[in-house]
Design an enzyme around this catalytic site. Sequence first.
Site, PDB file in Angstrom:
ATOM      1  N   GLY A  81      15.451   4.662  41.264  1.00 18.66           N
ATOM      2  CA  GLY A  81      14.679   3.695  42.041  1.00 18.66           C
ATOM      3  C   GLY A  81      14.632   3.987  43.530  1.00 18.66           C
ATOM      4  O   GLY A  81      13.605   3.752  44.181  1.00 18.66           O
ATOM      5  N   ASN A  82      15.733   4.538  44.093  1.00 27.01           N
ATOM      6  CA  ASN A  82      15.787   4.747  45.547  1.00 27.01           C
ATOM      7  C   ASN A  82      14.852   5.859  46.033  1.00 27.01           C
ATOM      8  O   ASN A  82      14.602   5.970  47.230  1.00 27.01           O
ATOM      9  CB  ASN A  82      17.230   4.994  46.016  1.00 27.01           C
ATOM     10  CG  ASN A  82      17.827   6.281  45.474  1.00 27.01           C
ATOM     11  OD1 ASN A  82      17.486   6.724  44.377  1.00 27.01           O
ATOM     12  ND2 ASN A  82      18.710   6.887  46.229  1.00 27.01           N
ATOM     13  N   LYS A 136      15.764  -6.075  27.289  1.00 22.20           N
ATOM     14  CA  LYS A 136      15.324  -5.635  28.619  1.00 22.20           C
ATOM     15  C   LYS A 136      14.379  -6.670  29.269  1.00 22.20           C
ATOM     16  O   LYS A 136      13.266  -6.886  28.788  1.00 22.20           O
ATOM     17  CB  LYS A 136      14.613  -4.285  28.452  1.00 22.20           C
ATOM     18  CG  LYS A 136      14.021  -3.726  29.697  1.00 22.20           C
ATOM     19  CD  LYS A 136      14.988  -2.863  30.448  1.00 22.20           C
ATOM     20  CE  LYS A 136      14.390  -2.428  31.771  1.00 22.20           C
ATOM     21  NZ  LYS A 136      15.376  -2.008  32.736  1.00 22.20           N
ATOM     22  N   LYS A 188      14.729   5.309  31.308  1.00 26.14           N
ATOM     23  CA  LYS A 188      14.174   6.544  31.874  1.00 26.14           C
ATOM     24  C   LYS A 188      15.151   7.725  31.853  1.00 26.14           C
ATOM     25  O   LYS A 188      14.730   8.880  31.767  1.00 26.14           O
ATOM     26  CB  LYS A 188      13.642   6.312  33.294  1.00 26.14           C
ATOM     27  CG  LYS A 188      14.689   6.178  34.403  1.00 26.14           C
ATOM     28  CD  LYS A 188      14.687   7.382  35.318  1.00 26.14           C
ATOM     29  CE  LYS A 188      15.673   7.371  36.448  1.00 26.14           C
ATOM     30  NZ  LYS A 188      16.908   6.665  36.443  1.00 26.14           N
ATOM     31  N   LYS A 198      23.023   6.833  32.054  1.00 19.86           N
ATOM     32  CA  LYS A 198      23.015   8.138  32.731  1.00 19.86           C
ATOM     33  C   LYS A 198      24.066   9.063  32.125  1.00 19.86           C
ATOM     34  O   LYS A 198      23.788  10.220  31.802  1.00 19.86           O
ATOM     35  CB  LYS A 198      23.277   7.978  34.236  1.00 19.86           C
ATOM     36  CG  LYS A 198      22.202   7.195  34.963  1.00 19.86           C
ATOM     37  CD  LYS A 198      22.448   7.174  36.470  1.00 19.86           C
ATOM     38  CE  LYS A 198      21.702   6.041  37.144  1.00 19.86           C
ATOM     39  NZ  LYS A 198      20.279   5.935  36.838  1.00 19.86           N
TER      40      LYS A 198
HETATM   41  P1  ADP Z   1      18.618   4.169  39.228  1.00 17.83           P
HETATM   42  O1  ADP Z   1      17.441   3.428  39.740  1.00 17.83           O
HETATM   43  O2  ADP Z   1      18.904   5.407  40.003  1.00 17.83           O
HETATM   44  O3  ADP Z   1      18.586   4.387  37.746  1.00 17.83           O
HETATM   45  P2  ADP Z   1      20.749   2.219  38.747  1.00 17.83           P
HETATM   46  O4  ADP Z   1      20.937   1.020  39.609  1.00 17.83           O
HETATM   47  O5  ADP Z   1      20.197   2.025  37.392  1.00 17.83           O
HETATM   48  O6  ADP Z   1      19.868   3.235  39.586  1.00 17.83           O
HETATM   49  O7  ADP Z   1      22.139   2.990  38.610  1.00 17.83           O
HETATM   50  C1  ADP Z   1      22.928   3.315  39.748  1.00 17.83           C
HETATM   51  C2  ADP Z   1      23.984   2.235  39.978  1.00 17.83           C
HETATM   52  O8  ADP Z   1      24.975   2.263  38.951  1.00 17.83           O
HETATM   53  C3  ADP Z   1      24.827   2.372  41.234  1.00 17.83           C
HETATM   54  O9  ADP Z   1      24.174   1.873  42.370  1.00 17.83           O
HETATM   55  C4  ADP Z   1      26.105   1.581  40.866  1.00 17.83           C
HETATM   56  O10 ADP Z   1      26.078   0.305  41.458  1.00 17.83           O
HETATM   57  C5  ADP Z   1      26.031   1.422  39.360  1.00 17.83           C
HETATM   58  N1  ADP Z   1      27.261   1.785  38.642  1.00 17.83           N
HETATM   59  C6  ADP Z   1      27.741   1.093  37.583  1.00 17.83           C
HETATM   60  N2  ADP Z   1      28.850   1.669  37.111  1.00 17.83           N
HETATM   61  C7  ADP Z   1      29.097   2.755  37.890  1.00 17.83           C
HETATM   62  C8  ADP Z   1      30.110   3.760  37.878  1.00 17.83           C
HETATM   63  N3  ADP Z   1      31.106   3.745  36.975  1.00 17.83           N
HETATM   64  N4  ADP Z   1      30.053   4.748  38.814  1.00 17.83           N
HETATM   65  C9  ADP Z   1      29.057   4.769  39.730  1.00 17.83           C
HETATM   66  N5  ADP Z   1      28.069   3.840  39.786  1.00 17.83           N
HETATM   67  C10 ADP Z   1      28.068   2.837  38.869  1.00 17.83           C
HETATM   68 MG    MG Z   2      18.494   2.757  36.217  1.00 19.21          MG
END
Ligand code: ADP
Ligand code: MG
Length: 319
Positions: free
Chosen positions: A13-14, A133, A219, A281
């Site tokens: 998202g960023n 979702k 995604k 992820k």
């Molecule tokens: P994106 O849009 O890149 O998919 P997400 O918000 O879905 O972003 O995923 C990234 C987020 O996952 C981070 O900002 C963090 O707050 C969260 N997160 C949850 N668990 C963890 C973890 N164990 N280690 C790192 N980040 C984590």
């Molecule tokens: Mg995400």
Amino acid sequence: MAMGELIVIALGGNALMRRGEKGSFEEQYRNVGRTAVFLADLVEAGYKLVITHGNGPQVGATLLRHDAGMKLHNIPPFPMDACGAETQGFIGYAIQQNLRNELKRRGIDKYVITVVTRVIVDKDDPAFKNPTKPIGPFYSKEEMDKIKAEHPEYVFAEDKARGGWRRVVPSPDPKIIAERFAIRNLVDAGFIVVASGGGGIPIIEENGRAQGVEAVIDKDLAGEKLAELIGASRFIILTDVDGAYINYGKPDQKKLERVSASEAKRYLNEGHFGSGSMLPKVQACIRFVESGGKEAIIAELSQLKEAIHGTAGTHILPG
Ligand code: ADP
Ligand code: MG
């Protein structure tokens, strides 16, 4: 570096929106412009790239526009699959134009093309019985009842924290990227390809005919499937955190630097990764190396180059 190595990069998202922004096209275009500089560094270094991206906030806004269009102008709202295609189109355009401009500026004779991508899911996926979702606008109880009368098949869930009801849809597992051969051919012809945006448009096949379904595919899992099916050697997930942590947010949190798939699986089962954020992820990275990929990486967007060279991010390796 192996010359011409094929890498799939999933943008989080960023890459499109920053904290506090409203999501105007100009803001998103500018953010993609910044992202394009990091991507161009890799193209300049000789890597072949396929780029995928999320679309959560964007498709949410599109659904709201359709909703408002109905209320204000009696324009029928589009179903989710068509809204997914809309967001793949405008985000793809922003990436295509920004990245091409950056490549041209550097004198690199490479072109970027977006593929409207469909992803086949199993019509018997258990997710269809358990929609999780949240999508689109928040509704009051009265608004929800009105929509329910028109669409008895819709499922809603209450978001008590933010006060309101939201539609929830299934998040099925991606099985096959329908456009995989076209994408691979474009890569072989020298194009940089943007594909499977927003997890792809979910479709099911019945009696040999494909049709869109109201669902959202994660995604990162769709990006993994794409990387696997086009034979990428590495899969990189770029996000807003510098890697996957264990004990995340606790005083003893620790960033994972290099872990085997089996070690990552152990941490995943221990519940270290946020569901709907870090968990898919890590799961995608495990799948990638278990299906023959050389390495999967989770890294912060601006650290792409360092991540490729092994000095940033979390690296998940076969074993
Ligand atoms: P994106 O849009 O890149 O998919 P997400 O918000 O879905 O972003 O995923 C990234 C987020 O996952 C981070 O900002 C963090 O707050 C969260 N997160 C949850 N668990 C963890 C973890 N164990 N280690 C790192 N980040 C984590
Ligand atoms: Mg995400």
